[in-house]
Design a protein around this motif. Structure first.
Motif, PDB file in Angstrom:
ATOM      1  N   SER A 114      51.990  34.145  18.293  1.00 21.46           N
ATOM      2  CA  SER A 114      51.482  33.023  17.502  1.00 21.46           C
ATOM      3  C   SER A 114      50.010  33.161  17.147  1.00 21.46           C
ATOM      4  N   GLU A 115      49.242  33.901  17.935  1.00 20.31           N
ATOM      5  CA  GLU A 115      47.827  34.079  17.674  1.00 20.31           C
ATOM      6  C   GLU A 115      47.515  35.551  17.425  1.00 20.31           C
ATOM      7  N   HIS A 116      46.334  35.801  16.865  1.00 18.49           N
ATOM      8  CA  HIS A 116      45.920  37.180  16.646  1.00 18.49           C
ATOM      9  C   HIS A 116      45.790  37.909  17.984  1.00 18.49           C
ATOM     10  N   ILE A 117      46.135  39.205  17.969  1.00 13.93           N
ATOM     11  CA  ILE A 117      45.902  40.075  19.117  1.00 13.93           C
ATOM     12  C   ILE A 117      44.567  40.770  18.896  1.00 13.93           C
ATOM     13  N   ASN A 118      43.635  40.576  19.815  1.00  5.27           N
ATOM     14  CA  ASN A 118      42.306  41.171  19.693  1.00  5.27           C
ATOM     15  C   ASN A 118      42.147  42.306  20.701  1.00  5.27           C
ATOM     16  N   THR A 168      43.595  44.641  25.333  1.00  7.42           N
ATOM     17  CA  THR A 168      43.931  43.516  24.468  1.00  7.42           C
ATOM     18  C   THR A 168      43.715  42.196  25.205  1.00  7.42           C
ATOM     19  N   ASP A 169      43.764  41.102  24.432  1.00  4.48           N
ATOM     20  CA  ASP A 169      43.748  39.765  25.034  1.00  4.48           C
ATOM     21  C   ASP A 169      45.137  39.146  25.039  1.00  4.48           C
ATOM     22  N   LEU A 170      46.173  40.018  24.899  1.00  2.58           N
ATOM     23  CA  LEU A 170      47.558  39.560  24.907  1.00  2.58           C
ATOM     24  C   LEU A 170      48.109  39.622  26.321  1.00  2.58           C
ATOM     25  N   ALA A 171      48.483  38.470  26.853  1.00  2.05           N
ATOM     26  CA  ALA A 171      48.970  38.400  28.229  1.00  2.05           C
ATOM     27  C   ALA A 171      50.385  38.939  28.320  1.00  2.05           C
ATOM     28  N   ALA A 172      50.616  39.755  29.336  1.00  4.16           N
ATOM     29  CA  ALA A 172      51.944  40.303  29.600  1.00  4.16           C
ATOM     30  C   ALA A 172      52.513  39.616  30.827  1.00  4.16           C
ATOM     31  N   GLY A 179      38.170  65.101   6.977  1.00  8.96           N
ATOM     32  CA  GLY A 179      38.788  63.799   7.195  1.00  8.96           C
ATOM     33  C   GLY A 179      37.963  62.952   8.143  1.00  8.96           C
ATOM     34  N   THR A 180      38.544  61.884   8.641  1.00 12.08           N
ATOM     35  CA  THR A 180      37.822  60.955   9.507  1.00 12.08           C
ATOM     36  C   THR A 180      37.926  61.358  10.976  1.00 12.08           C
ATOM     37  N   PHE A 181      36.970  60.874  11.764  1.00 11.46           N
ATOM     38  CA  PHE A 181      37.003  61.113  13.206  1.00 11.46           C
ATOM     39  C   PHE A 181      38.029  60.208  13.889  1.00 11.46           C
ATOM     40  N   THR A 182      38.247  59.014  13.359  1.00 12.10           N
ATOM     41  CA  THR A 182      39.078  58.017  14.025  1.00 12.10           C
ATOM     42  C   THR A 182      40.133  57.476  13.066  1.00 12.10           C
ATOM     43  N   LYS A 183      40.879  56.485  13.539  1.00  8.28           N
ATOM     44  CA  LYS A 183      41.905  55.869  12.716  1.00  8.28           C
ATOM     45  C   LYS A 183      42.201  54.465  13.247  1.00  8.28           C
ATOM     46  N   THR A 184      43.177  53.812  12.653  1.00  7.96           N
ATOM     47  CA  THR A 184      43.553  52.469  13.071  1.00  7.96           C
ATOM     48  C   THR A 184      43.978  52.474  14.540  1.00  7.96           C
ATOM     49  N   ARG A 185      43.510  51.483  15.292  1.00  3.89           N
ATOM     50  CA  ARG A 185      43.893  51.331  16.691  1.00  3.89           C
ATOM     51  C   ARG A 185      44.786  50.098  16.800  1.00  3.89           C
ATOM     52  N   SER A 186      46.094  50.312  16.724  1.00  5.66           N
ATOM     53  CA  SER A 186      47.056  49.219  16.657  1.00  5.66           C
ATOM     54  C   SER A 186      47.950  49.178  17.882  1.00  5.66           C
ATOM     55  N   PHE A 187      47.948  48.045  18.562  1.00  3.36           N
ATOM     56  CA  PHE A 187      48.863  47.857  19.688  1.00  3.36           C
ATOM     57  C   PHE A 187      50.297  47.721  19.197  1.00  3.36           C
ATOM     58  N   MET A 188      50.521  46.976  18.131  1.00  3.96           N
ATOM     59  CA  MET A 188      51.887  46.744  17.650  1.00  3.96           C
ATOM     60  C   MET A 188      52.510  48.005  17.070  1.00  3.96           C
ATOM     61  N   ASP A 189      51.711  48.888  16.479  1.00  3.44           N
ATOM     62  CA  ASP A 189      52.247  50.154  15.995  1.00  3.44           C
ATOM     63  C   ASP A 189      52.873  50.934  17.141  1.00  3.44           C
ATOM     64  N   LEU A 190      52.228  50.910  18.284  1.00  4.04           N
ATOM     65  CA  LEU A 190      52.734  51.611  19.468  1.00  4.04           C
ATOM     66  C   LEU A 190      53.857  50.847  20.135  1.00  4.04           C
ATOM     67  N   ALA A 191      53.740  49.522  20.196  1.00  2.66           N
ATOM     68  CA  ALA A 191      54.601  48.744  21.077  1.00  2.66           C
ATOM     69  C   ALA A 191      55.845  48.160  20.411  1.00  2.66           C
ATOM     70  N   ALA A 192      55.890  48.064  19.091  1.00  2.00           N
ATOM     71  CA  ALA A 192      56.967  47.309  18.443  1.00  2.00           C
ATOM     72  C   ALA A 192      58.358  47.827  18.776  1.00  2.00           C
TER      73      ALA A 192
END
Length: 270
Positions: free
Chosen positions: A117-121, A143-147, A251-264
């Motif tokens: 329901s809220e943004h994952i930071n 993250t600030d997402l409680a497990a 190219g770039t040194f870094t990229k998107t850091r996504s929890f949902m990309d990994l966890a979905a």
């Protein structure tokens, strides 16, 4: 979601040209469009992703970056409605270039998804190395997402790509997040870590455009203090990616850091 991916791809690709880069001080950029699907019997689950990163050199040693990630899901074998895992991620990077080809720094990210329901930071640290088509990056985020038991999710990983002769590339990656829950054959519930291990092979056309095929395995591991446990039914997936890289180091040194990309994929199954 398909319309959003198409529109964003057109906007980003039309802007990442040498003339545009010189105008805004862009030092490197990357775009990656990918699709991955599970291969198990009866599995019908697909993730489509679009990720873009732009880096701006403030000084010879200080670089700022921004990443955007869009992730869409489809298929009939999710425990929940597939689209609930669709996500949009924005990541900001602050990097110190230790050498012309290496950088380390911190990142912050915020992610929206119907699964929460809220943004994952997220806040974390990262390292990147790139020279042409050879690259390595590693990261760790909180993250600030409680497990379970109100512990917040953490995630991290590393990826290596090596450029070979005639434009070919090979790569390997490892990513993981915790905590998750595992149940032994004896019925004991343990805190566990979900892992994503993948290998890849690709081809670089020499103009910044590359293609890559990926084979990955999603699993889960746990330890009760004396015994290591692994999943008896890991999930295997196949992916295909098309990328465009621009910059002095390729190219770039870094990229998107996504929890949902990994966890979905994993949250729905483990």
């Amino acid at each position: 979601m398909t319309y959003k991916l198409t529109l964003t791809t057109l906007l980003i690709s039309s802007s990442m040209t040498p003339v545009f880069a010189q105008t805004v001080g862009l030092s490197a950029a990357s775009i990656d469009l990918g699709s991955a699907f599970l291969t198990g019997d009866g599995s019908d689950a697909n993730q489509t992703s679009l990720e873009g990163t732009a880096e701006f050199a403030l000084t010879p040693t200080i670089t700022l970056g921004a990443s955007l990630g869009l992730y869409g899901h489809s298929g009939d074998t999710y425990d929940n409605e597939a689209s609930i895992y669709d996500a949009t991620n924005f990541t900001a990077h602050a990097l110190y270039k230790a050498t012309p080809t290496t950088a380390l720094g911190i990142f912050v990210a915020t992610e929206s998804t119907d699964a929460h329901s809220e943004h994952i930071n997220v806040i974390g640290a990262e390292f990147g190395m790139r020279s042409g088509k050879t690259s390595f990056d590693a990261y760790y985020g909180m993250t600030d997402l409680a497990a379970n038991a109100n512990d917040d999710y953490t995630f991290g990983g590393m990826a290596l790509e090596v450029g070979l002769a005639q434009g070919f590339t090979i790569g390997a990656s490892y990513d993981a997040f915790s905590p998750s829950i595992g149940v032994t054959l004896g019925g004991v519930v343990l805190e566990a870590t979900v892992t994503d291990v993948a290998v890849s092979a690709g081809y670089d056309f020499g103009n910044g455009i590359g293609v890559e095929a990926e084979l990955g395995r999603l699993g889960i591991t746990a330890n009760d203090g004396t015994t290591n446990y692994t999943a008896t039914d890991p999930e295997v997936y196949v992916g295909l990616n098309v990328s465009y890289d621009f910059g002095g180091n390729g190219g770039t040194f870094t990229k998107t850091r996504s929890f949902m990309d990994l966890a979905a994929f994993s949250l729905d199954r483990f």
